[in-house]
Every structure is written in C-alpha cells, then in structure tokens.
Design a protein around this motif. Structure first.
Motif, mmCIF file in Angstrom:
data_model
loop_
_atom_site.group_PDB
_atom_site.id
_atom_site.type_symbol
_atom_site.label_atom_id
_atom_site.label_comp_id
_atom_site.label_asym_id
_atom_site.label_seq_id
_atom_site.Cartn_x
_atom_site.Cartn_y
_atom_site.Cartn_z
ATOM 1 N N TRP A 127 0.837 -1.201 0.000
ATOM 2 C CA TRP A 127 0.000 0.000 0.000
ATOM 3 C C TRP A 127 0.868 1.246 0.000
ATOM 4 C CZ3 TRP A 127 -5.472 -0.271 0.779
ATOM 5 C CH2 TRP A 127 -5.965 -1.560 1.037
ATOM 6 N N ALA A 128 0.285 2.333 -0.502
ATOM 7 C CA ALA A 128 0.770 3.678 -0.226
ATOM 8 C C ALA A 128 -0.328 4.371 0.569
ATOM 9 C CB ALA A 128 1.070 4.441 -1.511
ATOM 10 N N MET A 129 0.059 5.202 1.540
ATOM 11 C CA MET A 129 -0.947 5.793 2.428
ATOM 12 C C MET A 129 -0.598 7.237 2.755
ATOM 13 S SD MET A 129 -1.622 2.811 5.267
ATOM 14 C CE MET A 129 0.123 2.564 5.649
ATOM 15 N N LEU A 130 -1.598 8.100 2.674
ATOM 16 C CA LEU A 130 -1.511 9.410 3.308
ATOM 17 C C LEU A 130 -2.014 9.223 4.730
ATOM 18 C CD1 LEU A 130 -1.146 12.536 3.201
ATOM 19 C CD2 LEU A 130 -3.577 12.645 2.568
ATOM 20 N N VAL A 131 -1.209 9.673 5.708
ATOM 21 C CA VAL A 131 -1.574 9.439 7.109
ATOM 22 C C VAL A 131 -1.438 10.741 7.892
ATOM 23 C CG1 VAL A 131 -0.715 7.065 6.955
ATOM 24 C CG2 VAL A 131 0.752 8.841 7.931
ATOM 25 N N TRP A 132 -2.153 10.812 8.993
ATOM 26 C CA TRP A 132 -1.982 11.886 9.966
ATOM 27 C C TRP A 132 -1.141 11.352 11.115
ATOM 28 C CZ3 TRP A 132 -1.912 16.799 10.974
ATOM 29 C CH2 TRP A 132 -1.948 17.247 12.300
ATOM 30 N N SER A 133 -0.099 12.098 11.452
ATOM 31 C CA SER A 133 0.770 11.712 12.561
ATOM 32 C C SER A 133 0.459 12.567 13.779
ATOM 33 C CB SER A 133 2.246 11.887 12.182
ATOM 34 O OG SER A 133 3.068 11.658 13.306
ATOM 35 N N PRO A 134 -0.222 12.019 14.784
ATOM 36 C CA PRO A 134 -0.507 12.791 15.998
ATOM 37 C C PRO A 134 0.750 13.191 16.747
ATOM 38 C CG PRO A 134 -1.892 10.840 15.872
ATOM 39 C CD PRO A 134 -0.833 10.683 14.842
#
Length: 426
Positions: A346-353
């Motif tokens: 997968w490729a993923m756009l993520v939010w890093s808290p």
C-alpha cells in the motif's frame, strides 16, 4: 522470504504457504473461465479438474495444520513425512499447472481472441513460479527431517481420488488432467463463486455523503468481524476500475482477511484461557496481517466514489499545502511511493498525531515497513489483485486511473477527526 527464527515451527510456516498458494491457484482457474466465456470444453474440463486438485491440497494443508497445533514440540516423524509428501505434491502440481497454462496460451483459440486473458495467464504463471521459489527457499524435500522415511498412508489417502496415474505433459501437447505425482480427481463441481456473477443492480451512480452518522461504541466480539458492504455498485467505478476486479477484490480477497482475523482472535483468546502461548508468534503474525488487511480495505472502499476525482478543499487542502508545499508535490510523491512499493502492499496518506503533520508511507503486504502511532487517511491498494484484470502489469496506469475516483470529502472527514488527536511531539 525469511524463514529464520521459526525453529520447530518451520513445518507450520511451510503449511501456511502451501495453503495460501493453493487457494490462489484454485482462484486462478475460476478467473480464467470467467474471462474466456467461449473457452473450448476440453480446457474448461482441465481447469475444473485443477480447481478440485488445488482445493484438495489446500484441504490437506489445513488438516495437517490442525494436527500440528498447538505445536509445543517438534512434529512427530509421521507428521514430517506427511508434510514432506505434501511439499512434493504441491511442487509437482504447480510445475504441471504452469506447463498446461502454456498449452492454453499456445493452443486455445478462445484465449488468443481475448488479449487480456493472455496477459493474465502469464501473470498466473509468474505467481506459480513464485510459489515454487518459496518452496525452493525451504530446500529440497527432507529439510524437515534428517532421515528418509516411507511415504505416509495418511497423505496418500487424503489426496487420493479417482483418476489415472502420473501424467507429465510438455507445453506443446494437448490438454490433460492436472495429475502429478499425486492422483488428481476428475472435477464434477460447478463454479460457485459469486465474484463472476453479474451485478444485482444496474445502477452505476452513488449518492455521495460528506458526513457519516455518529458511531456509537459497540465492541466487535472476539472473532466477530464482518465484511463491510461496498458503498456503491460493483461497476460504479468504471471505466477506471472494472467490475470484475471489484467483485473479486471485495468478495474474495477482503473476505479472506476478515476470516483470517477472526480465526487469529479466537486462537489468541483460547491461548489466554489456557495460558498456553507456544504459538504466540504465529497467531500474532496472523492477527497483524489479516487485521491490517481488513482495516485498510474497509477504509479503501470509502475513499473511492464515482463522484470522486479533482482536488481536496478546505482544511485538508491547506494541510497538504503546508506539509508538502503544494497539491501537485503531494500527488507526485504519493504516486511514486505507490508505484515503487516492492511486491504487494500500500501507499498511504496518514496523519501523525506525534509529528502534528501529514505524511506519506509505504506498507509491504499490509503491515510491514510502516509506522505505528499514525491514522491512515487515504490508502491505495497496490497488490496486483487490485488492478491486474484491467491494467495487467501497468501499476503506474492503474494509479493514474485511481486518482479519478478518489473521494476527497471522505478523506477530509477522516482528516478533520484525526486532526483532533495530538500527542506531545518528539
């Protein structure tokens, strides 16, 4: 494939691989018949026989796995003999299957009339060759033991059904039954897969919704995960993603992750109850692989929509600009990350808290080489099963088409919720 560290669990790992790849080869026989509706009767019969043969090997692998568990000690000699014999049979089956797939390519007029079928059969050949490479990694038959042993009657009986003896065909010969060193049954079952049936509705449009109803806390029972329905018709994403791919991807692949997750959860619950954690490495691995597969696919269906495409807006657009410089820079990096995933993943756009910003990550399989402590916002599945029916080996073209169905309102909703989660930055 890294086999180190398994010790006496190596036979268990071997059986897992055989079970997985025989299920894949069985599915390949179904896909070929679905893609070539005018396939000549002898080849139809051949593929039906292979379907039953692979199902038998998958069943035997399951039986042996059950007998090995809980695998607190090295397997008994008779079990080692059974596994060795299954390895031999599985290898021979795949070799013969590859030969007979070449027969289809060379001699079937129906296959030659469908360009996609030719590309797909070559892909299936590569997959079977990969499986043979996995078995070669384990070494020659006998790696699980130190001395030769007599063949096991258990496996003979488990695999034996009506049929003739061993058959070895070259690619230039006419089709035969898929019999290797292990007798293969003549298949009488009909195709039952729902993945190749026409859609239940002709509707190709979905009504977009930008706000999901509030979710009430309702813990999923251990082993009680279910397959979420698609939020649109199977053919709704055409021409970018085809109907047959969506049916196989959702109904078969995603369902297999749900099933695997449920089994892993139940086995771990049983381990806690018995205070027996000899198989903790195995079941935690199954939990991670199938759980990540289930959760990522559940997001994946929602961030696509026939009304998708274009660019994000609002808070998400501003965050992308802040963290990547521009939408174009983000899209280019995401596209390259997806295209360069090694193998399946997968490729993923993520939010890093923790970092308080967006990031782009890769994941091999579903769970490897990624990060924890992040919230996935926009995952893109680049396993070959997500695109090979329409795009064959052109992953880059699949990614280009995928951008046309990205549903930014759903991504923005996930972002706005995830953005509220902030940890002390380090």
């Amino acid at each position: 494939m890294n086999w180190y560290g398994y010790g006496h669990l190596l036979p268990l790992r071997t059986l897992e691989e055989i079970r997985f790849w025989k299920e894949q080869e069985k599915e390949h026989t179904l896909v070929i018949r679905a893609l070539v509706p005018d396939l000549e009767p002898p080849y139809v019969k051949l593929l039906e026989e292979w379907e039953v043969t692979f199902a038998n090997s998958e069943r035997v692998a399951n039986q042996l796995l059950k007998q090995l568990l809980p695998a607190t000690h090295p397997p008994a000699p008779y079990m080692v003999r059974c596994i060795d014999q299954l390895v031999l049979a599985a290898r021979q089956q795949s070799r013969e299957f590859i030969k007979q797939l070449y027969v289809l390519l060379e001699q079937s007029a129906a296959v030659q009339a469908v360009p996609l079928a030719k590309v797909l059969i070559l892909h299936f050949i590569r997959e079977s060759e990969y499986f043979l490479g996995v078995l070669d990694t384990l070494g020659q038959p006998g790696i699980l033991r130190e001395t030769d042993s007599e063949p096991s009657l258990f496996l003979e009986n488990a695999l034996h059904t009506s049929g003739s003896g061993s058959v070895h065909r070259q690619a230039s010969e006419a089709p035969t039954s898929p019999e290797g060193n292990v007798n293969a049954p003549a298949a009488s079952a009909q195709i039952q897969s729902a993945t190749v049936q026409p859609p239940s509705t002709g509707t190709t449009q979905a009504t977009p919704s930008t706000t999901a109803p509030p979710v009430k806390e309702k813990p999923v029972p251990i082993g009680g995960h279910t397959l979420p329905p698609l939020p649109y018709a199977y053919n709704a994403l055409e021409p970018h993603i085809d109907e047959l791919t969506m049916r196989i991807h959702h109904d078969k692949h995603h369902q297999s992750y749900v099933d695997g997750l449920n089994v892993a959860e139940k086995k771990l619950a049983e381990s806690r109850k018995k205070n027996n954690f000899e198989l903790i490495k195995h079941w935690e691995r199954e939990l991670a692989f199938n759980g990540a597969g289930h959760y990522l696919h559940t997001i994946f269906w929602t961030i696509m929509n026939p009304a998708g495409g274009g660019k994000p807006s609002g808070m998400l657009a501003e965050q992308i600009k802040r963290d990547f410089g521009s939408y174009e820079a983000f899209k280019n990096q995401f596209t390259e990350a997806a295209n360069k995933v090694e193998g399946s993943g997968w490729a993923m756009l993520v939010w890093s808290p923790r970092a308080h910003r967006l990031e782009i990550l890769q994941a091999e399989k579903h769970q490897n080489l990624s990060q924890s402590d992040i919230v996935p916002l926009l995952p893109l599945d680049v396993w070959e099963h997500a695109y090979y029916l329409k795009h064959q080996n052109e992953r880059k073209k699949y990614i280009e088409d995928w951008w046309n169905v990205v549903y930014w309102p759903a991504v923005a909703e996930r972002y706005e919720t995830a953005r509220k989660l902030l940890w002390p930055p380090y």
